[in-house]
Design an enzyme around this catalytic site. Structure first.
Site, PDB file in Angstrom:
ATOM      1  CG  HIS A   1     -72.430  69.825  69.323  1.00 37.10           C
ATOM      2  ND1 HIS A   1     -71.527  70.036  68.312  1.00 37.10           N
ATOM      3  CD2 HIS A   1     -72.617  71.035  69.917  1.00 37.10           C
ATOM      4  CE1 HIS A   1     -71.186  71.317  68.292  1.00 37.10           C
ATOM      5  NE2 HIS A   1     -71.836  71.950  69.256  1.00 37.10           N
ATOM      6  CD  GLU A   2     -74.628  72.160  73.315  1.00 45.44           C
ATOM      7  OE1 GLU A   2     -73.856  72.764  74.080  1.00 45.44           O
ATOM      8  OE2 GLU A   2     -74.952  72.599  72.196  1.00 45.44           O
TER       9      GLU A   2
END
Ligand SMILES: [Zn+2]
Length: 442
Positions: A297-298
């Site tokens: 996600h990051e």
């Protein structure tokens, strides 16, 4: 450049605009907070059906209590901050402080040149204001840490760590803040009517320098960073980064548990200094697959250039801010309208900076929902990226665990969430993941 007075703007109009914006923003904030408190309290009795299999009732009720307690504390703090702002500006607090500092500056060594004495007075004013503001904030921060977070079992900060942080922060503020403030004040005094352009350049350079220094110089003053030792997790994470074509200067674990039980993962630095940092609290709570999904996600934020775009926007906004300040600072009505008598025998630049920094957030509040909306859009994009490069089941269970561990409410007021939330509410976020309709969350 024409001053605001050449457009027929009077100091009284500025006073009115500030008072109006402050009252309007307070009313909106109180309305939103009371909606949130009411909505969460009304839904406290039962876990929403979509989460019934995954979230126990006591966790749901703890989240409701935590959300309500934070919102109530926020309301008190809000009233206090508004009173403080009025005290500093229209009720004459800054004017009074300015008089004292001017008088104290008379005692600067007579051997100093006029420009050194002016700079001494201006830095003295900025420092006095910052220290007084810090003293007013202290009880609130102390209460939030040692009462609110403590009551819900999140606080890990000891009073010793708290005091040490305070002094390190103060020292760092002096070491970094005073030189940059002096440089900007010097430009305001010396660089002519286009000083704001130069000052913006210096400010932007300073921000970039901070980002470069943060991971290796500043952050280690407050936390311990150790290279990620778990070999299995390391292999997984490195494979993920390779799949996504992402290079970094290493994987680190940060002792976030020194201060709080809340978990997180982030990138810090930029360019070659970039690091991936996991809070130890995160690694303790999540399975390796879930850690991988959170990191994916990051990485999604990076691949979609959300961070670069945010930085570019910040720099553009600060250019606008400096230009506006350049326009206002030379107009006496700017000071008079905000409760301060401009100096006659001394520069007004420090006063202008302080007034500007106090007043801008009052007007800036009204664009909060625009940025919240953009931020939520970025979160959906990053989630989609994560599901394409890691298992969506892992992301789902990681989000649920983090949500529960942070006692985030599953039932926020929809209007409150639209206005403030930088991340989509759990129901919308999990609902947008692939396979959301195929059964209860894993
Ligand atoms: Zn995100």
């Amino acid at each position: 450049m024409p001053s605001p007075s050449s457009f027929g703007v009077t100091p009284g109009a500025l006073t009115l605009a500030l008072a109006f914006a402050l009252v309007a923003s307070l009313l909106i904030k109180f309305w939103l907070a009371s909606r949130q408190i009411r909505h969460v309290a009304q839904h406290r009795g039962a876990v929403p059906a979509a989460f019934a299999a995954a979230v126990p009732l006591d966790a749901h009720q703890k989240a409701a209590n935590y959300t309500i307690a934070k919102a109530r504390f926020g309301l008190l703090n809000l009233a206090f901050s508004a009173a403080l702002l009025m005290g500093w500006t229209l009720m004459g607090g800054l004017d009074l402080l300015n008089g004292w500092v001017l008088q104290a500056a008379q005692h600067l060594p007579a051997t100093w040149s006029d420009s050194w004495r002016s700079m001494g007075y201006q830095l003295g004013l900025l420092t006095a204001f910052t220290l007084i503001g810090g003293v007013f904030d202290l009880p609130w921060e102390w209460y939030a840490t040692f009462r609110l977070e403590q009551a819900f079992g999140f606080n890990r900060t000891t009073p010793a760590t708290y005091v040490a942080d305070l002094f390190k922060g103060l020292l760092l503020g002096l070491l970094l803040g005073l030189p940059i403030a002096a440089l900007i004040l010097w430009l305001m005094g010396m660089a002519g009517p286009r000083w704001w352009l130069w000052a913006w350049g210096v400010w932007t350079g300073f921000q970039l320098l901070l980002m470069l220094l943060y991971p290796t110089v500043i952050a280690p003053l407050f936390n311990k960073f150790t290279p990620l030792a778990d070999e299995t997790l390391k292999t997984r994470v490195e494979a993920l980064m390779q799949r996504c074509g992402f290079a970094s200067k290493g994987l680190f674990v940060m002792d976030g548990s020194k201060r709080s039980a809340h978990g997180n993962a982030f990138f810090s630095g930029f360019g070659p200094a970039k690091r991936v940092v996991f809070f130890d609290t995160l690694l303790n709570k999540l399975q390796p697959g879930e850690v991988e999904a959170v990191l994916a996600h990051e990485l999604g934020h990076f691949k979609h250039k959300h961070i670069t775009k945010r930085m570019a926007f910040m720099f553009a906004a600060s250019l606008g801010g400096f230009a506006l300040l350049g326009w206002l600072a030379s107009w006496p009505g700017f000071y008079l309208g905000l409760g301060v008598q401009p100096n006659l025998g001394a520069p007004n630049d420090a006063l202008a900076l302080l007034l500007f920094l106090m007043v801008v957030p009052v007007f800036g509040f009204f664009v909060t929902p625009v940025f919240a909306q953009l931020s939520r859009r970025d979160e959906f994009q990053a989630d989609a990226f994560a599901c394409a490069h890691a298992r969506s089941q892992d992301l789902r269970s990681a989000l649920l665990k983090l949500h529960e561990d942070n006692a985030g409410t599953l039932t926020p007021d929809p209007v409150y969430a639209r206005f403030y939330y930088s991340h989509p509410p759990a129901s919308e976020r999990l609902g947008a993941l692939p396979g959301a309709n195929t059964g209860a969350p894993a």
